[in-house]
Motif scaffolding. Sequence first.
Motif, mmCIF file in Angstrom:
data_model
loop_
_atom_site.group_PDB
_atom_site.id
_atom_site.type_symbol
_atom_site.label_atom_id
_atom_site.label_comp_id
_atom_site.label_asym_id
_atom_site.label_seq_id
_atom_site.Cartn_x
_atom_site.Cartn_y
_atom_site.Cartn_z
ATOM 1 N N ARG A 7 0.840 -1.209 0.000
ATOM 2 C CA ARG A 7 0.000 0.000 0.000
ATOM 3 C C ARG A 7 0.872 1.254 0.000
ATOM 4 O O ARG A 7 0.655 2.179 -0.784
ATOM 5 N N THR A 8 1.872 1.286 0.850
ATOM 6 C CA THR A 8 2.757 2.453 0.949
ATOM 7 C C THR A 8 3.502 2.681 -0.362
ATOM 8 O O THR A 8 3.584 3.814 -0.858
ATOM 9 N N ALA A 9 4.018 1.594 -0.939
ATOM 10 C CA ALA A 9 4.744 1.717 -2.199
ATOM 11 C C ALA A 9 3.817 2.180 -3.316
ATOM 12 O O ALA A 9 4.197 3.028 -4.135
ATOM 13 N N PHE A 10 2.586 1.658 -3.351
ATOM 14 C CA PHE A 10 1.665 2.044 -4.415
ATOM 15 C C PHE A 10 1.190 3.477 -4.236
ATOM 16 O O PHE A 10 1.021 4.206 -5.207
ATOM 17 N N ARG A 11 1.000 3.906 -2.988
ATOM 18 C CA ARG A 11 0.649 5.314 -2.739
ATOM 19 C C ARG A 11 1.744 6.229 -3.293
ATOM 20 O O ARG A 11 1.464 7.213 -3.967
ATOM 21 N N ALA A 12 2.999 5.908 -2.978
ATOM 22 C CA ALA A 12 4.122 6.729 -3.449
ATOM 23 C C ALA A 12 4.206 6.689 -4.972
ATOM 24 O O ALA A 12 4.392 7.737 -5.621
ATOM 25 N N HIS A 13 4.052 5.505 -5.534
ATOM 26 C CA HIS A 13 4.116 5.346 -6.987
ATOM 27 C C HIS A 13 3.037 6.173 -7.671
ATOM 28 O O HIS A 13 3.316 6.957 -8.593
#
Length: 120
Positions: A7-13
């Motif tokens: 979730r964190t990586a996809f939010r940043a992406h």
Amino acid sequence: SQRTKIRTAFRAHLSQMLLRDDFIVAYWRIIDQVPFEVRTRHLKKPRGYGDFWRTLIADAVASGEIRGDVHQTILRLVLVGSSVYALDWFSPRGELDAEDIADTVIDMLFDGIGPRAARS
């Protein structure tokens, strides 16, 4: 949890994609149209980034947070592809920001889109 990492990586992406940086937009719009030699030269970073996502997904499978029978490449392509497509429809004046959209996508992937089970 692995879900939180994804979730964190996809939010940043997604947030970076939706900044509408001219290079990012141009890259995703024309990378398939440039000569093979040029595309090959520019594949190192995207391949490294793909490895980052492969690891995140593989770790989630290993931990049991993603089923072992899920096709990991398709999952990775759905995540990245959904963000590329968002360049076409996202409006910064809309009711949802990048994090809201990222959370919705991750929740749909992890929880499905069918009716929720009755809660007692």
